[in-house]
Scaffold this motif. Structure first.
Motif, PDB file in Angstrom:
ATOM      1  N   GLN A  45       0.818  -1.204   0.000  1.00 17.74           N
ATOM      2  CA  GLN A  45       0.000   0.000   0.000  1.00 17.74           C
ATOM      3  C   GLN A  45       0.855   1.259   0.000  1.00 17.74           C
ATOM      4  O   GLN A  45       0.490   2.269  -0.604  1.00 17.74           O
ATOM      5  N   ASP A  50      -2.113   4.553  -4.909  1.00 16.31           N
ATOM      6  CA  ASP A  50      -3.300   4.853  -5.698  1.00 16.31           C
ATOM      7  C   ASP A  50      -4.204   3.640  -5.896  1.00 16.31           C
ATOM      8  O   ASP A  50      -5.265   3.755  -6.511  1.00 16.31           O
ATOM      9  N   ARG A  51      -3.817   2.490  -5.414  1.00 17.07           N
ATOM     10  CA  ARG A  51      -4.670   1.295  -5.494  1.00 17.07           C
ATOM     11  C   ARG A  51      -4.920   0.757  -4.098  1.00 17.07           C
ATOM     12  O   ARG A  51      -3.984   0.567  -3.316  1.00 17.07           O
ATOM     13  N   THR A  52      -6.179   0.522  -3.792  1.00 24.71           N
ATOM     14  CA  THR A  52      -6.527  -0.069  -2.503  1.00 24.71           C
ATOM     15  C   THR A  52      -6.270  -1.563  -2.564  1.00 24.71           C
ATOM     16  O   THR A  52      -6.837  -2.267  -3.405  1.00 24.71           O
ATOM     17  N   ASN A  85      -5.564  -8.801  -8.392  1.00 27.50           N
ATOM     18  CA  ASN A  85      -4.294  -8.186  -8.759  1.00 27.50           C
ATOM     19  C   ASN A  85      -3.135  -9.074  -8.319  1.00 27.50           C
ATOM     20  O   ASN A  85      -3.154  -9.635  -7.220  1.00 27.50           O
ATOM     21  N   TYR A 128       1.763  -6.191 -10.881  1.00 24.90           N
ATOM     22  CA  TYR A 128       2.742  -5.212 -10.406  1.00 24.90           C
ATOM     23  C   TYR A 128       4.019  -5.963 -10.050  1.00 24.90           C
ATOM     24  O   TYR A 128       4.008  -6.872  -9.218  1.00 24.90           O
TER      25      TYR A 128
END
Length: 294
Positions: A45, A50-52, A85, A128
């Motif tokens: 985090q 910008d991503r939860t 993700n 990611y």
């Protein structure tokens, strides 16, 4: 006449209050197993604000290359969240000029494995790749975090937002006590220097640091873990000594080829010690392919 034995061993490697969590086994103990899910979630985090990022589960480390007789890979940490993700986290201890290329290569395995054989649906889940680098690609920079996506060269138009490469350059994280220091500087400084700390810094507050320092505190290690950590610290010292000798030998010869030959010999010695090719690559900066070819 001196009575000191010629075979006198070096004194045991001293250990401090907190473990060196950048070493392979201890990074995985800190971030890469089920009891560390919350700590890994908080780390991600910070790197991807910008991503939860929701609840995590850990995926396989071994990934098989679908091309016959081609190299398989082993990732440091691979996890997914409940939104699908994927996150790959790799630690690189020594400088490696091709780390970007290695990141791209390794990320393709996780993408391919999402697509059933023969499928024409290319809607793979976002991936990611996070590289935690104990060297600086951007030498002299005070920027700690670099994020890359696929974009059109002239316009900057994004080709896809489903693949992103994130690199945390730890040597760029300096002066964490400075009033202007940001959270990423403090994070990078902690990851790099926690084994040298005797106390938790004043700015290291919140749930992430609560969990991190508790996990890294050596007094919390089980007896078996402490024994393994001492062994790894001794091996780490041996590796550093051999690499330093190789670099000095190469410098004395005054040529890049001499340094490379010395590093190759160091890699051979490490392999004989039973150290895995991936760890030898990480320590020497040689590619895994070169290590396997020695």
């Amino acid at each position: 006449m001196s009575t000191k034995s010629k075979n006198t061993k070096e004194p045991p490697q001293k250990i401090g209050r907190y473990a060196n969590i950048l070493m392979d086994r201890w990074f995985k103990r800190t971030f890469g197993w089920a009891p560390a899910k919350r700590l890994m979630q908080l780390l991600l985090q910070q790197l991807i604000p910008d991503r939860t990022i929701t609840e995590l589960s850990f995926g396989p480390q071994e990934h098989i290359n679908p091309i016959n007789r081609s190299k398989d890979i082993r990732l440091d940490v691979h996890c997914t969240d409940t939104d699908g993700n994927h996150f790959i986290v790799e630690v690189q201890l020594s400088e490696q000029s091709t780390f970007y290329e290695r990141a791209v290569f390794n990320s393709t395995f996780v993408i391919q494995e999402q697509l059933p054989r023969g499928s024409t649906d290319w809607g793979f889940s976002p991936l990611y790749f996070i590289g935690i680098l104990n060297f600086s690609i951007h030498k002299g920079s005070d920027q700690v975090l670099y994020r890359y996506r696929l974009k059109e060269v002239e316009s900057g138009e994004e080709m896809t937002n489903r693949v992103e490469y994130i690199f945390l350059e730890l040597p760029n994280a300096i002066n964490p006590d400075n009033d202007n220091s940001n959270a990423l500087v403090q994070l990078g400084f902690t990851l790099k220097h926690i084994s040298e700390m005797t106390e938790r810094p004043e700015w290291a507050k919140g749930e992430f640091y609560d969990l991190l320092f508790k996990s890294a505190e050596i007094s919390n290690f089980a007896p078996r873990e402490l024994k393994e950590y001492r062994k790894d610290m001794t091996t780490d010292r041996d590796i550093k000594n051999q690499i330093a000798f190789a670099e000095q030998k190469g410098e004395r010869r005054g040529e890049q080829k001499g340094r490379e030959e010395a590093l190759h010999q160091t890699a051979r010695n490490l392999l004989k010690m039973g150290i895995s090719p991936d760890d030898v690559s990480n320590a020497t900066g040689l590619s895994v392919e070169k290590v396997n070819a020695l």
